[in-house]
Design a protein around this motif. Sequence first.
Motif, PDB file in Angstrom:
ATOM      1  N   GLU A 126       0.834  -1.205   0.000  1.00  0.00           N
ATOM      2  CA  GLU A 126       0.000   0.000   0.000  1.00  0.00           C
ATOM      3  C   GLU A 126       0.871   1.259   0.000  1.00  0.00           C
ATOM      4  O   GLU A 126       0.559   2.236  -0.703  1.00  0.00           O
ATOM      5  CB  GLU A 126      -0.919  -0.012   1.228  1.00  0.00           C
ATOM      6  N   ARG A 127       1.943   1.245   0.750  1.00  0.00           N
ATOM      7  CA  ARG A 127       2.851   2.387   0.760  1.00  0.00           C
ATOM      8  C   ARG A 127       3.557   2.539  -0.579  1.00  0.00           C
ATOM      9  O   ARG A 127       3.736   3.651  -1.090  1.00  0.00           O
ATOM     10  CB  ARG A 127       3.884   2.217   1.879  1.00  0.00           C
ATOM     11  N   ARG A 128       3.961   1.408  -1.141  1.00  0.00           N
ATOM     12  CA  ARG A 128       4.686   1.437  -2.422  1.00  0.00           C
ATOM     13  C   ARG A 128       3.865   2.085  -3.514  1.00  0.00           C
ATOM     14  O   ARG A 128       4.386   2.850  -4.333  1.00  0.00           O
ATOM     15  CB  ARG A 128       5.081   0.009  -2.819  1.00  0.00           C
ATOM     16  N   PHE A 129       2.571   1.783  -3.538  1.00  0.00           N
ATOM     17  CA  PHE A 129       1.717   2.276  -4.615  1.00  0.00           C
ATOM     18  C   PHE A 129       0.776   3.404  -4.166  1.00  0.00           C
ATOM     19  O   PHE A 129      -0.197   3.707  -4.860  1.00  0.00           O
ATOM     20  CB  PHE A 129       0.894   1.121  -5.199  1.00  0.00           C
ATOM     21  N   ALA A 130       1.097   4.019  -3.045  1.00  0.00           N
ATOM     22  CA  ALA A 130       0.208   5.050  -2.495  1.00  0.00           C
ATOM     23  C   ALA A 130      -0.043   6.187  -3.475  1.00  0.00           C
ATOM     24  O   ALA A 130      -1.154   6.726  -3.547  1.00  0.00           O
ATOM     25  CB  ALA A 130       0.794   5.598  -1.194  1.00  0.00           C
ATOM     26  N   ASP A 131       0.958   6.568  -4.227  1.00  0.00           N
ATOM     27  CA  ASP A 131       0.829   7.686  -5.165  1.00  0.00           C
ATOM     28  C   ASP A 131       0.664   7.239  -6.608  1.00  0.00           C
ATOM     29  O   ASP A 131       0.798   8.053  -7.530  1.00  0.00           O
ATOM     30  CB  ASP A 131       2.046   8.605  -5.046  1.00  0.00           C
ATOM     31  N   VAL A 132       0.390   5.956  -6.809  1.00  0.00           N
ATOM     32  CA  VAL A 132       0.235   5.399  -8.152  1.00  0.00           C
ATOM     33  C   VAL A 132      -1.242   5.232  -8.457  1.00  0.00           C
ATOM     34  O   VAL A 132      -1.956   4.515  -7.737  1.00  0.00           O
ATOM     35  CB  VAL A 132       0.956   4.043  -8.283  1.00  0.00           C
ATOM     36  N   GLU A 133      -1.706   5.871  -9.502  1.00  0.00           N
ATOM     37  CA  GLU A 133      -3.132   5.783  -9.840  1.00  0.00           C
ATOM     38  C   GLU A 133      -3.471   4.423 -10.433  1.00  0.00           C
ATOM     39  O   GLU A 133      -4.477   3.805 -10.063  1.00  0.00           O
ATOM     40  CB  GLU A 133      -3.506   6.893 -10.832  1.00  0.00           C
ATOM     41  N   ARG A 134      -2.648   3.961 -11.361  1.00  0.00           N
ATOM     42  CA  ARG A 134      -2.904   2.671 -12.013  1.00  0.00           C
ATOM     43  C   ARG A 134      -1.815   1.685 -11.607  1.00  0.00           C
ATOM     44  O   ARG A 134      -0.673   1.782 -12.058  1.00  0.00           O
ATOM     45  CB  ARG A 134      -2.936   2.840 -13.534  1.00  0.00           C
ATOM     46  N   ILE A 135      -2.193   0.748 -10.768  1.00  0.00           N
ATOM     47  CA  ILE A 135      -1.239  -0.244 -10.287  1.00  0.00           C
ATOM     48  C   ILE A 135      -0.914  -1.213 -11.419  1.00  0.00           C
ATOM     49  O   ILE A 135      -1.819  -1.754 -12.062  1.00  0.00           O
ATOM     50  CB  ILE A 135      -1.817  -0.997  -9.080  1.00  0.00           C
ATOM     51  N   PRO A 136       0.369  -1.473 -11.689  1.00  0.00           N
ATOM     52  CA  PRO A 136       0.726  -2.361 -12.800  1.00  0.00           C
ATOM     53  C   PRO A 136       0.425  -3.825 -12.479  1.00  0.00           C
ATOM     54  O   PRO A 136       0.283  -4.207 -11.311  1.00  0.00           O
ATOM     55  CB  PRO A 136       2.230  -2.134 -12.953  1.00  0.00           C
ATOM     56  N   VAL A 137       0.362  -4.630 -13.512  1.00  0.00           N
ATOM     57  CA  VAL A 137       0.148  -6.069 -13.340  1.00  0.00           C
ATOM     58  C   VAL A 137       1.414  -6.692 -12.756  1.00  0.00           C
ATOM     59  O   VAL A 137       2.508  -6.473 -13.285  1.00  0.00           O
ATOM     60  CB  VAL A 137      -0.184  -6.742 -14.687  1.00  0.00           C
ATOM     61  N   PRO A 138       1.314  -7.476 -11.684  1.00  0.00           N
ATOM     62  CA  PRO A 138       2.510  -8.142 -11.160  1.00  0.00           C
ATOM     63  C   PRO A 138       3.083  -9.119 -12.187  1.00  0.00           C
ATOM     64  O   PRO A 138       2.330  -9.745 -12.942  1.00  0.00           O
ATOM     65  CB  PRO A 138       1.987  -8.895  -9.933  1.00  0.00           C
ATOM     66  N   PRO A 139       4.391  -9.277 -12.218  1.00  0.00           N
ATOM     67  CA  PRO A 139       4.982 -10.214 -13.183  1.00  0.00           C
ATOM     68  C   PRO A 139       4.603 -11.664 -12.913  1.00  0.00           C
ATOM     69  O   PRO A 139       4.708 -12.511 -13.811  1.00  0.00           O
ATOM     70  CB  PRO A 139       6.492  -9.998 -13.010  1.00  0.00           C
ATOM     71  N   HIS A 140       4.145 -11.947 -11.690  1.00  0.00           N
ATOM     72  CA  HIS A 140       3.805 -13.318 -11.302  1.00  0.00           C
ATOM     73  C   HIS A 140       2.301 -13.595 -11.401  1.00  0.00           C
ATOM     74  O   HIS A 140       1.835 -14.606 -10.881  1.00  0.00           O
ATOM     75  CB  HIS A 140       4.255 -13.579  -9.856  1.00  0.00           C
ATOM     76  N   TRP A 141       1.556 -12.751 -12.075  1.00  0.00           N
ATOM     77  CA  TRP A 141       0.090 -12.866 -12.077  1.00  0.00           C
ATOM     78  C   TRP A 141      -0.436 -12.839 -13.510  1.00  0.00           C
ATOM     79  O   TRP A 141       0.090 -12.139 -14.378  1.00  0.00           O
ATOM     80  CB  TRP A 141      -0.501 -11.707 -11.286  1.00  0.00           C
ATOM     81  N   GLY A 142      -1.488 -13.625 -13.755  1.00  0.00           N
ATOM     82  CA  GLY A 142      -2.106 -13.605 -15.082  1.00  0.00           C
ATOM     83  C   GLY A 142      -3.161 -14.692 -15.228  1.00  0.00           C
ATOM     84  O   GLY A 142      -3.576 -15.313 -14.248  1.00  0.00           O
ATOM     85  N   GLY A 143      -3.574 -14.916 -16.449  1.00  0.00           N
ATOM     86  CA  GLY A 143      -4.687 -15.820 -16.699  1.00  0.00           C
ATOM     87  C   GLY A 143      -4.282 -17.162 -17.269  1.00  0.00           C
ATOM     88  O   GLY A 143      -3.252 -17.291 -17.940  1.00  0.00           O
ATOM     89  N   TRP A 144      -5.108 -18.147 -16.970  1.00  0.00           N
ATOM     90  CA  TRP A 144      -5.047 -19.468 -17.596  1.00  0.00           C
ATOM     91  C   TRP A 144      -6.360 -19.704 -18.347  1.00  0.00           C
ATOM     92  O   TRP A 144      -7.421 -19.335 -17.855  1.00  0.00           O
ATOM     93  CB  TRP A 144      -4.893 -20.571 -16.558  1.00  0.00           C
ATOM     94  N   ARG A 145      -6.258 -20.317 -19.496  1.00  0.00           N
ATOM     95  CA  ARG A 145      -7.456 -20.677 -20.274  1.00  0.00           C
ATOM     96  C   ARG A 145      -7.531 -22.191 -20.408  1.00  0.00           C
ATOM     97  O   ARG A 145      -6.555 -22.830 -20.821  1.00  0.00           O
ATOM     98  CB  ARG A 145      -7.420 -20.037 -21.658  1.00  0.00           C
ATOM     99  N   ILE A 146      -8.684 -22.744 -20.041  1.00  0.00           N
ATOM    100  CA  ILE A 146      -8.942 -24.163 -20.293  1.00  0.00           C
ATOM    101  C   ILE A 146      -9.553 -24.282 -21.683  1.00  0.00           C
ATOM    102  O   ILE A 146     -10.608 -23.708 -21.953  1.00  0.00           O
ATOM    103  CB  ILE A 146      -9.903 -24.760 -19.260  1.00  0.00           C
TER     104      ILE A 146
END
Length: 216
Positions: free
Chosen positions: A161-181
């Motif tokens: 929360e502190r890291r992104f306190a002044d960031v309007e659009r939080i970026p996508v984490p490099p370890h996060w995303g979608g899987w499609r079946i």
Amino acid sequence: MSEVDVVLPAMRVSYEAGPLDEGSLAESWHEQLGLWLAEAESAGVPEPNAMVLATADPSGRPSSRTVLAKGLDERGLTFYTNYTSTKSHDLQATRYASATFPWIALQRQATVRGTVERVSPAESAEYWAQRPRGSQLGAWASPQSRVVSKGSLDAALVAIERRFADVERIPVPPHWGGWRIRPETVEFWQGRPDRLHDRLRYVHDSDGWRVERVAP
């Protein structure tokens, strides 16, 4: 005997919602699944897009958990998660999954089985932008599936929360995303009296999609 031993054998519900016939199915599996999802939502089913995702590790040991479906089209069924989680390790290793929507209140369920693939970074980013800010912060803070203390997890969230306190659009984490079946089979199950349930299954083979009836 415990009380559970006595009660469980007597737990029984008669399914009377009505039959599921081949002629009532939509032309495609994803249209039919979309229809049942919409009907579950209209009926007030809690979390109608919740599905039980089953995976297995390279040794064949299974795991299951509930996730939320967040994409549906002719390509397949999509959900989003941490790519370092147990489920993602399983999917990366075996490239196969099964997911079941348990609409118990409607005496229905639908099961999608098939190979899996990661969705594109652009598609993950598009869904990420729709998530609540709190969910975005949580995705950054949580080392999903790792052993943690509540205190360390809370501290990680405070730091994010502190890291992104002044960031309007939080970026996508490099370890996060979608899987499609990408389905090979999609089964629609409708409860009927005397446990003679209707099970209609879309099956994909070299000639495309076909529908078959399976004994209950």
